[in-house]
Design a protein around this motif. Structure first.
Motif, PDB file in Angstrom:
ATOM      1  N   ARG A   9      38.166  40.248  22.338  1.00 21.37           N
ATOM      2  CA  ARG A   9      36.998  40.784  22.984  1.00 21.37           C
ATOM      3  C   ARG A   9      37.116  42.096  23.833  1.00 21.37           C
ATOM      4  O   ARG A   9      38.194  42.512  23.801  1.00 21.37           O
ATOM      5  CB  ARG A   9      36.277  39.707  24.060  1.00 21.37           C
ATOM      6  CG  ARG A   9      37.529  39.510  24.953  1.00 21.37           C
ATOM      7  CD  ARG A   9      36.901  38.603  26.196  1.00 21.37           C
ATOM      8  NE  ARG A   9      37.825  38.135  27.182  1.00 21.37           N
ATOM      9  CZ  ARG A   9      38.322  38.901  28.036  1.00 21.37           C
ATOM     10  NH1 ARG A   9      37.890  40.088  28.362  1.00 21.37           N
ATOM     11  NH2 ARG A   9      39.345  38.485  28.905  1.00 21.37           N
ATOM     12  N   PRO A  10      36.176  42.699  23.845  1.00 21.57           N
ATOM     13  CA  PRO A  10      36.400  44.262  24.611  1.00 21.57           C
ATOM     14  C   PRO A  10      36.502  43.579  26.132  1.00 21.57           C
ATOM     15  O   PRO A  10      36.002  42.928  26.578  1.00 21.57           O
ATOM     16  CB  PRO A  10      34.935  44.852  24.646  1.00 21.57           C
ATOM     17  CG  PRO A  10      34.381  44.165  23.377  1.00 21.57           C
ATOM     18  CD  PRO A  10      34.809  42.740  23.420  1.00 21.57           C
ATOM     19  N   ALA A  11      37.339  44.547  26.783  1.00 21.44           N
ATOM     20  CA  ALA A  11      37.689  44.366  28.184  1.00 21.44           C
ATOM     21  C   ALA A  11      36.571  44.042  29.026  1.00 21.44           C
ATOM     22  O   ALA A  11      35.543  44.804  29.147  1.00 21.44           O
ATOM     23  CB  ALA A  11      38.473  45.454  28.718  1.00 21.44           C
ATOM     24  N   GLY A  12      36.515  43.009  29.786  1.00 16.12           N
ATOM     25  CA  GLY A  12      35.528  42.710  30.877  1.00 16.12           C
ATOM     26  C   GLY A  12      34.184  42.111  30.274  1.00 16.12           C
ATOM     27  O   GLY A  12      33.419  41.635  30.957  1.00 16.12           O
ATOM     28  N   VAL A  13      34.419  41.834  28.966  1.00 14.95           N
ATOM     29  CA  VAL A  13      33.078  40.825  28.459  1.00 14.95           C
ATOM     30  C   VAL A  13      33.615  39.351  28.077  1.00 14.95           C
ATOM     31  O   VAL A  13      34.687  39.314  27.226  1.00 14.95           O
ATOM     32  CB  VAL A  13      32.803  41.389  27.150  1.00 14.95           C
ATOM     33  CG1 VAL A  13      31.830  40.818  26.471  1.00 14.95           C
ATOM     34  CG2 VAL A  13      32.533  43.118  27.182  1.00 14.95           C
ATOM     35  N   ALA A  14      33.025  38.593  28.868  1.00 14.50           N
ATOM     36  CA  ALA A  14      33.091  37.162  28.860  1.00 14.50           C
ATOM     37  C   ALA A  14      32.929  36.824  27.634  1.00 14.50           C
ATOM     38  O   ALA A  14      31.643  36.948  26.781  1.00 14.50           O
ATOM     39  CB  ALA A  14      32.785  36.247  29.886  1.00 14.50           C
ATOM     40  N   LEU A  15      33.431  35.610  26.966  1.00 11.90           N
ATOM     41  CA  LEU A  15      33.188  34.869  25.821  1.00 11.90           C
ATOM     42  C   LEU A  15      32.211  33.887  25.742  1.00 11.90           C
ATOM     43  O   LEU A  15      32.399  33.026  26.928  1.00 11.90           O
ATOM     44  CB  LEU A  15      34.320  34.363  25.084  1.00 11.90           C
ATOM     45  CG  LEU A  15      35.411  35.433  24.461  1.00 11.90           C
ATOM     46  CD1 LEU A  15      36.635  34.552  23.980  1.00 11.90           C
ATOM     47  CD2 LEU A  15      34.690  36.283  23.234  1.00 11.90           C
ATOM     48  N   THR A  16      31.014  33.925  25.347  1.00 11.45           N
ATOM     49  CA  THR A  16      29.839  33.171  25.613  1.00 11.45           C
ATOM     50  C   THR A  16      29.848  32.307  24.125  1.00 11.45           C
ATOM     51  O   THR A  16      29.462  33.066  23.320  1.00 11.45           O
ATOM     52  CB  THR A  16      28.743  33.402  26.007  1.00 11.45           C
ATOM     53  OG1 THR A  16      29.010  34.123  27.263  1.00 11.45           O
ATOM     54  CG2 THR A  16      27.598  32.318  26.191  1.00 11.45           C
ATOM     55  N   PRO A  17      30.035  30.918  23.904  1.00 13.61           N
ATOM     56  CA  PRO A  17      29.986  30.117  22.845  1.00 13.61           C
ATOM     57  C   PRO A  17      28.470  30.432  22.180  1.00 13.61           C
ATOM     58  O   PRO A  17      27.321  30.525  23.134  1.00 13.61           O
ATOM     59  CB  PRO A  17      30.299  28.667  23.149  1.00 13.61           C
ATOM     60  CG  PRO A  17      30.968  28.902  24.281  1.00 13.61           C
ATOM     61  CD  PRO A  17      30.637  29.840  25.045  1.00 13.61           C
ATOM     62  N   SER A  18      28.225  30.634  20.969  1.00 13.64           N
ATOM     63  CA  SER A  18      26.749  30.453  20.452  1.00 13.64           C
ATOM     64  C   SER A  18      26.183  29.124  20.682  1.00 13.64           C
ATOM     65  O   SER A  18      26.857  28.092  20.839  1.00 13.64           O
ATOM     66  CB  SER A  18      26.666  30.852  18.922  1.00 13.64           C
ATOM     67  OG  SER A  18      27.606  30.112  18.142  1.00 13.64           O
ATOM     68  N   MET A  94      41.396  41.012  34.581  1.00 17.55           N
ATOM     69  CA  MET A  94      42.956  40.459  35.107  1.00 17.55           C
ATOM     70  C   MET A  94      43.517  39.812  34.159  1.00 17.55           C
ATOM     71  O   MET A  94      43.165  38.471  33.767  1.00 17.55           O
ATOM     72  CB  MET A  94      42.693  40.159  36.483  1.00 17.55           C
ATOM     73  CG  MET A  94      41.946  40.839  37.511  1.00 17.55           C
ATOM     74  SD  MET A  94      41.817  40.204  39.161  1.00 17.55           S
ATOM     75  CE  MET A  94      43.476  39.639  39.691  1.00 17.55           C
ATOM     76  N   ASP A  95      44.686  40.107  34.123  1.00 13.79           N
ATOM     77  CA  ASP A  95      45.407  39.307  33.093  1.00 13.79           C
ATOM     78  C   ASP A  95      45.788  37.746  33.509  1.00 13.79           C
ATOM     79  O   ASP A  95      45.788  37.010  32.886  1.00 13.79           O
ATOM     80  CB  ASP A  95      47.029  39.955  32.998  1.00 13.79           C
ATOM     81  CG  ASP A  95      47.058  41.223  32.189  1.00 13.79           C
ATOM     82  OD1 ASP A  95      46.012  41.353  31.309  1.00 13.79           O
ATOM     83  OD2 ASP A  95      47.747  42.057  32.307  1.00 13.79           O
ATOM     84  N   ARG A  96      45.987  37.652  34.856  1.00 15.69           N
ATOM     85  CA  ARG A  96      46.152  36.397  35.525  1.00 15.69           C
ATOM     86  C   ARG A  96      45.117  35.485  35.504  1.00 15.69           C
ATOM     87  O   ARG A  96      45.249  34.045  35.654  1.00 15.69           O
ATOM     88  CB  ARG A  96      46.930  36.440  36.923  1.00 15.69           C
ATOM     89  CG  ARG A  96      46.003  37.108  37.940  1.00 15.69           C
ATOM     90  CD  ARG A  96      46.708  37.309  39.205  1.00 15.69           C
ATOM     91  NE  ARG A  96      46.862  36.093  39.954  1.00 15.69           N
ATOM     92  CZ  ARG A  96      46.267  35.526  40.967  1.00 15.69           C
ATOM     93  NH1 ARG A  96      44.929  36.216  41.281  1.00 15.69           N
ATOM     94  NH2 ARG A  96      46.322  34.324  41.388  1.00 15.69           N
ATOM     95  N   ALA A 215      44.703  46.451  41.070  1.00 12.93           N
ATOM     96  CA  ALA A 215      44.060  47.805  41.072  1.00 12.93           C
ATOM     97  C   ALA A 215      43.426  48.023  39.935  1.00 12.93           C
ATOM     98  O   ALA A 215      42.407  48.868  40.057  1.00 12.93           O
ATOM     99  CB  ALA A 215      45.584  48.645  40.790  1.00 12.93           C
ATOM    100  N   ARG A 216      43.304  47.559  38.810  1.00 18.57           N
ATOM    101  CA  ARG A 216      42.578  47.615  37.580  1.00 18.57           C
ATOM    102  C   ARG A 216      41.193  47.493  38.054  1.00 18.57           C
ATOM    103  O   ARG A 216      40.074  47.898  37.500  1.00 18.57           O
ATOM    104  CB  ARG A 216      43.220  46.821  36.418  1.00 18.57           C
ATOM    105  CG  ARG A 216      42.293  47.235  35.246  1.00 18.57           C
ATOM    106  CD  ARG A 216      42.894  46.197  34.087  1.00 18.57           C
ATOM    107  NE  ARG A 216      44.135  46.221  33.812  1.00 18.57           N
ATOM    108  CZ  ARG A 216      45.159  45.407  34.088  1.00 18.57           C
ATOM    109  NH1 ARG A 216      44.633  44.130  34.460  1.00 18.57           N
ATOM    110  NH2 ARG A 216      46.418  45.473  33.913  1.00 18.57           N
ATOM    111  N   PRO A 220      41.209  45.736  46.907  1.00 20.11           N
ATOM    112  CA  PRO A 220      42.234  46.653  47.576  1.00 20.11           C
ATOM    113  C   PRO A 220      43.201  45.672  48.503  1.00 20.11           C
ATOM    114  O   PRO A 220      43.354  45.934  49.559  1.00 20.11           O
ATOM    115  CB  PRO A 220      41.299  47.400  48.565  1.00 20.11           C
ATOM    116  CG  PRO A 220      40.093  46.558  48.888  1.00 20.11           C
ATOM    117  CD  PRO A 220      39.741  45.843  47.505  1.00 20.11           C
ATOM    118  N   MET A 221      43.667  44.811  47.652  1.00 17.63           N
ATOM    119  CA  MET A 221      44.794  43.960  48.098  1.00 17.63           C
ATOM    120  C   MET A 221      45.930  44.900  48.949  1.00 17.63           C
ATOM    121  O   MET A 221      46.202  45.973  48.335  1.00 17.63           O
ATOM    122  CB  MET A 221      45.518  43.011  47.295  1.00 17.63           C
ATOM    123  CG  MET A 221      44.609  41.944  46.762  1.00 17.63           C
ATOM    124  SD  MET A 221      44.349  40.679  48.062  1.00 17.63           S
ATOM    125  CE  MET A 221      43.332  39.482  47.332  1.00 17.63           C
TER     126      MET A 221
END
Length: 317
Positions: A9-18, A94-96, A215-216, A220-221
């Motif tokens: 998926r493109p970064a920042g786009v959540a997957l929503t099942p059809s 975020m990866d985590r 940071a991404r 601001p931790m």
């Protein structure tokens, strides 16, 4: 957990099942459980139940312990679900957090919101009807503080987010005490303060490890906006205050020799690790050699041992 891969998926786009998409029942159940963040709730319960033993100066009513534990899980679970609903945009980047249920589409935002609100309402009623209304008010206050003050107001605006937002994580101590006594005590306030000063040096090492993630997404931790040396210095400062506060229970007559011994030994080792981290940061050590996660993992062991001592101490006095 059975989830859909996010790499496509493109970064920042959540997957929503059809509509009508296949979402296995078992995986869905696991996804809703994941919304409550069970691993975090384990820590909250570790600080709730031992305080009930201290408040009772022995074994509290076990039915009361069970109902308080269930209520605490429901309340914290509701707060965590609402946190994921609000943070779903940055979780997708975020990866985590890239495998959280809202990001993978295993749970929809509307389902998550309804789930979180339901847990909030049920947990408050549960505490009020089966424990007492003081505990219900404290529980609801903790939930609202975490969702509104920390997640909505502080997290994306200030590097002190975890300092003040951590107040929500201190509330289980007060809930455990009030569940037994239907009142407050200086003992509960001191243990509240221990968790308050424990939270930043517990979380900042993890933030140092994943600061690129924060940071991404513009969160601001402290490790994002300050050098490792500055962060480590803050960790040492909070660590010394935490250990000092943990020792106040004994001179005030709430605990005896066993708790004091555990607090000194575990606190001493914590300070050793905190100063070692500071020394490595001062030397310019970076990457894996900084070993910041040593303190993070020890912080969990520390709070577990300290609160076990809180529960055991009344039997040895």
């Amino acid at each position: 957990m059975c989830v859909t891969a996010v790499e496509s998926r493109p970064a920042g786009v959540a997957l929503t099942p059809s509509p009508g998409g296949h979402r296995p029942f078992g995986a869905r159940v696991k996804a809703f459980v994941a919304l409550t963040k069970p691993r975090i709730i384990e820590l909250l319960l570790i600080t709730t139940v031992p305080v009930m033993f201290l408040a009772a100066q022995g074994v509290p009513d076990l039915w009361l312990v069970l109902t308080t534990t269930i209520g605490g899980y429901l309340s914290a679970g509701g707060a965590n679900a609402l946190n994921m609903y609000i943070d779903r945009d940055i979780d997708a980047l975020m990866d985590r957090t890239s495998q959280r249920p809202l990001v993978t589409g295993m749970v929809s935002p509307r389902e998550c919101l309804a789930f979180g609100i339901t847990l909030a309402v049920v947990s408050t009623a549960w505490f009020g009807l089966l424990v007492n209304w003081l505990s219900a008010a404290l529980s609801l206050g903790a939930l609202l503080f975490y969702v509104v003050v920390y997640t909505m107001l502080l997290k994306r605006r200030t590097s002190q987010n975890i300092v003040w937002g951590g107040i929500a994580g201190c509330m289980p101590v007060l809930i455990g005490w009030s569940a037994v006594t239907n009142s407050m005590s200086w003992a509960a306030v001191i243990l509240f303060a221990v968790i308050f000063f424990w939270t930043p040096p517990h979380y900042w090492p993890l933030s140092m490890k994943v600061k690129d993630d924060y940071a991404r997404v513009g969160v601001p931790m402290l490790p994002v906006i300050a050098s490792n040396r500055v962060v480590a210095r803050q960790i040492v400062l909070y660590s010394w205050v935490m250990v000092a506060v943990s020792l106040l229970l004994t001179p005030l007559g709430y605990t005896g020799w066993f708790y004091t011994a555990v607090a000194l030994l575990t606190g001493g080792f914590w300070l050793w690790e905190a100063h070692a981290l500071l020394n490595r940061a001062k030397a310019g050590v970076t990457g894996g050699k900084l070993k910041e996660m040593r303190l993070f993992h020890w912080s969990i062991t520390y709070v577990s041992l300290l609160f076990v001592a809180v529960a055991v101490d009344p039997f040895l006095r």
